[in-house]
Design a protein around this motif. Structure first.
Motif, PDB file in Angstrom:
ATOM      1  N   PHE A 266       7.348  31.347  16.359  1.00  0.00           N
ATOM      2  CA  PHE A 266       8.144  32.355  15.672  1.00  0.00           C
ATOM      3  C   PHE A 266       8.011  33.694  16.372  1.00  0.00           C
ATOM      4  O   PHE A 266       7.040  33.937  17.092  1.00  0.00           O
ATOM      5  N   THR A 267       9.010  34.567  16.189  1.00  0.00           N
ATOM      6  CA  THR A 267       8.956  35.931  16.725  1.00  0.00           C
ATOM      7  C   THR A 267       9.425  36.877  15.622  1.00  0.00           C
ATOM      8  O   THR A 267      10.088  36.452  14.674  1.00  0.00           O
ATOM      9  N   ILE A 268       9.065  38.147  15.760  1.00  0.00           N
ATOM     10  CA  ILE A 268       9.511  39.151  14.793  1.00  0.00           C
ATOM     11  C   ILE A 268      10.179  40.293  15.547  1.00  0.00           C
ATOM     12  O   ILE A 268       9.635  40.776  16.550  1.00  0.00           O
ATOM     13  N   HIS A 269      11.351  40.706  15.094  1.00  0.00           N
ATOM     14  CA  HIS A 269      12.088  41.793  15.751  1.00  0.00           C
ATOM     15  C   HIS A 269      12.466  42.835  14.715  1.00  0.00           C
ATOM     16  O   HIS A 269      12.686  42.515  13.546  1.00  0.00           O
ATOM     17  N   ARG A 270      12.548  44.078  15.157  1.00  0.00           N
ATOM     18  CA  ARG A 270      12.948  45.151  14.237  1.00  0.00           C
ATOM     19  C   ARG A 270      14.263  45.775  14.665  1.00  0.00           C
ATOM     20  O   ARG A 270      14.487  46.003  15.852  1.00  0.00           O
ATOM     21  N   ILE A 271      15.131  46.021  13.688  1.00  0.00           N
ATOM     22  CA  ILE A 271      16.357  46.778  14.001  1.00  0.00           C
ATOM     23  C   ILE A 271      16.501  47.915  12.983  1.00  0.00           C
ATOM     24  O   ILE A 271      15.897  47.849  11.917  1.00  0.00           O
ATOM     25  N   PRO A 272      17.269  48.953  13.316  1.00  0.00           N
ATOM     26  CA  PRO A 272      17.428  50.048  12.362  1.00  0.00           C
ATOM     27  C   PRO A 272      18.064  49.523  11.077  1.00  0.00           C
ATOM     28  O   PRO A 272      18.906  48.625  11.098  1.00  0.00           O
ATOM     29  N   ARG A 273      17.635  50.057   9.959  1.00  0.00           N
ATOM     30  CA  ARG A 273      18.174  49.663   8.665  1.00  0.00           C
ATOM     31  C   ARG A 273      19.643  50.054   8.586  1.00  0.00           C
ATOM     32  O   ARG A 273      20.025  51.152   8.962  1.00  0.00           O
ATOM     33  N   SER A 274      20.507  49.121   8.105  1.00  0.00           N
ATOM     34  CA  SER A 274      21.944  49.425   8.021  1.00  0.00           C
ATOM     35  C   SER A 274      22.208  50.490   6.980  1.00  0.00           C
ATOM     36  O   SER A 274      23.079  51.328   7.144  1.00  0.00           O
ATOM     37  N   ARG A 275      21.494  50.396   5.858  1.00  0.00           N
ATOM     38  CA  ARG A 275      21.835  51.278   4.753  1.00  0.00           C
ATOM     39  C   ARG A 275      20.656  51.361   3.817  1.00  0.00           C
ATOM     40  O   ARG A 275      20.060  50.357   3.479  1.00  0.00           O
ATOM     41  N   GLU A 276      20.320  52.571   3.401  1.00  0.00           N
ATOM     42  CA  GLU A 276      19.301  52.742   2.383  1.00  0.00           C
ATOM     43  C   GLU A 276      19.968  52.606   1.024  1.00  0.00           C
ATOM     44  O   GLU A 276      21.165  52.854   0.882  1.00  0.00           O
ATOM     45  N   VAL A 277      19.206  52.242   0.008  1.00  0.00           N
ATOM     46  CA  VAL A 277      19.741  52.160  -1.352  1.00  0.00           C
ATOM     47  C   VAL A 277      20.333  53.516  -1.733  1.00  0.00           C
ATOM     48  O   VAL A 277      19.753  54.554  -1.454  1.00  0.00           O
TER      49      VAL A 277
END
Lengths: 164, 195
Positions: free
Chosen positions: B79-90
């Motif tokens: 398995f791998t873990i990747h991070r991307i910018p959050r599309s939208r905050e609540v």
């Protein structure tokens, strides 16, 4: 010692914490045989002192990595309407009373609590009806909550994707 | 025309018949991660490698994923873990949501193009929209058919989430967990509660 565990998840719900530590509600709990009250107050501004509640032994904290043990030790759980809190309590097979925060607007989490109530898995009230509910509630009407079946998902997906 | 073909032929595509199914798993915050890991728990060793994608502001999901993966018995799966910018905050406004989704897309496209998963599995956080769009694009360009599997959260009894409404149109398999939603969304799959 019969224990009530109150949880508000990651939210703040001062009104519930305030209500549940009043002498009247504490008396209602005591008359139902509960002697210990544990409060998980989350982001709320009220963190009651252990000495502040008459009739019952009080403990309070904000967060823990896991509340599984507090849930296990409880004989009754009083919770906000959050899905995670509800499912965790029901998953442990505990009687659950959900207190709806009517100050929150457009709270979609109510959908789940409402459905679970309709299916007789939990009891439902607001802060203003908490005392009366505790006095008169009949926990024997609650039906066991069966866990979800992720295997059904896996079987479907395996077949759909042609997994051997 | 090509979009129509790509979206409609999903159910004929059987990556599992050709070997292991590489999965891109979108882990949103809090309850979303808990739900998706319950689903992952039920999947066999055929689903490997597993690429988890989390929003860059999410602290707890990485820990939950690592705990889950270390408890798995199949030692040969990765398995791998990747991070991307959050599309939208609540509660984020509509206009700034479009901008942040576009920004997330700039990360999603190269990530999905590099990983080339057979399947994207997601369950509701805004993070999954750009990732699914990237998967769809991979198919549109004729590079690889990516099967999009969406499981609406158990919290959704009467109404779909915003992500659900968007992905209902482009997903290959769209699961709901309450019968009232199955009635409203006839394309959905209802197997009862699955988390």
């Amino acid at each position: 010692m019969k224990t009530v565990f109150v949880t508000v998840g990651t939210t703040s719900f001062d009104e519930l914490i305030e209500n549940v530590t009043t002498p009247e509600v504490a008396q209602a709990l005591k008359s139902r045989g509960y002697e210990r009250l544990v409060l998980q107050v989350g982001r709320g501004s009220l963190l009651p002192d252990p000495d502040s509640c008459p009739h019952v032994r009080l403990e309070a904290f904000r967060f823990k990595d896991s509340i599984a043990e507090d849930i296990q030790q409880a004989d009754l759980i009083i919770s906000h309407a959050g899905a995670g809190s509800c499912l965790e309590a029901l998953g442990a097979g505990k009687p659950l009373l959900v207190v709806v925060n009517d100050k929150l607007m457009d709270n979609h989490q109510l959908e789940l609590a409402r459905q679970l109530h309709m299916d007789s898995h939990l009891l439902y009230c607001t802060c203003s009806t908490l005392k009366e509910t505790l006095r008169t509630m009949d926990l024997s009407v609650l039906r066991p909550f069966l866990p979800g079946q992720p295997k059904n998902f896996a079987n479907f997906l395996d077949k759909a994707l042609g997994v051997q | 025309m090509r979009l129509h073909i790509v979206v409609k032929t999903g159910s004929n595509h059987k990556p599992g018949a050709e070997g292991p199914v590489a999965a891109l798993v979108v882990a949103g915050s809090g309850g979303h991660t808990t739900e998706i890991l319950r689903l992952m728990e039920s999947l066999s060793a055929a689903y490997t490698p597993r690429h988890y994608v989390i929003a860059d502001t999410d602290r707890m999901s990485e820990e939950k994923i690592c705990t889950f993966e270390s408890s798995k018995q199949h030692s040969d799966s990765q398995f791998t873990i990747h991070r991307i910018p959050r599309s939208r905050e609540v509660h984020q406004s509509w206009s700034s949501s479009v901008l942040s989704t576009l920004s997330a897309l700039c990360y999603s496209l190269p990530l999905v193009f590099r990983l080339r998963p057979d399947m994207v599995l997601c369950n509701g956080p805004g993070t999954c929209v750009p990732l699914c769009m990237a998967g769809l694009l991979l198919g549109l360009l004729g590079m690889k058919k990516v099967v999009i599997v969406y499981v609406e959260s158990i919290c959704r009894v009467e109404t779909l989430s915003l992500t659900g409404k968007i992905l209902y149109l482009i997903s290959d398999y769209f699961f709901v967990q309450w019968s009232s939603l199955r009635d409203k969304y006839p394309k959905s799959i209802f197997l009862g509660r699955i988390v």
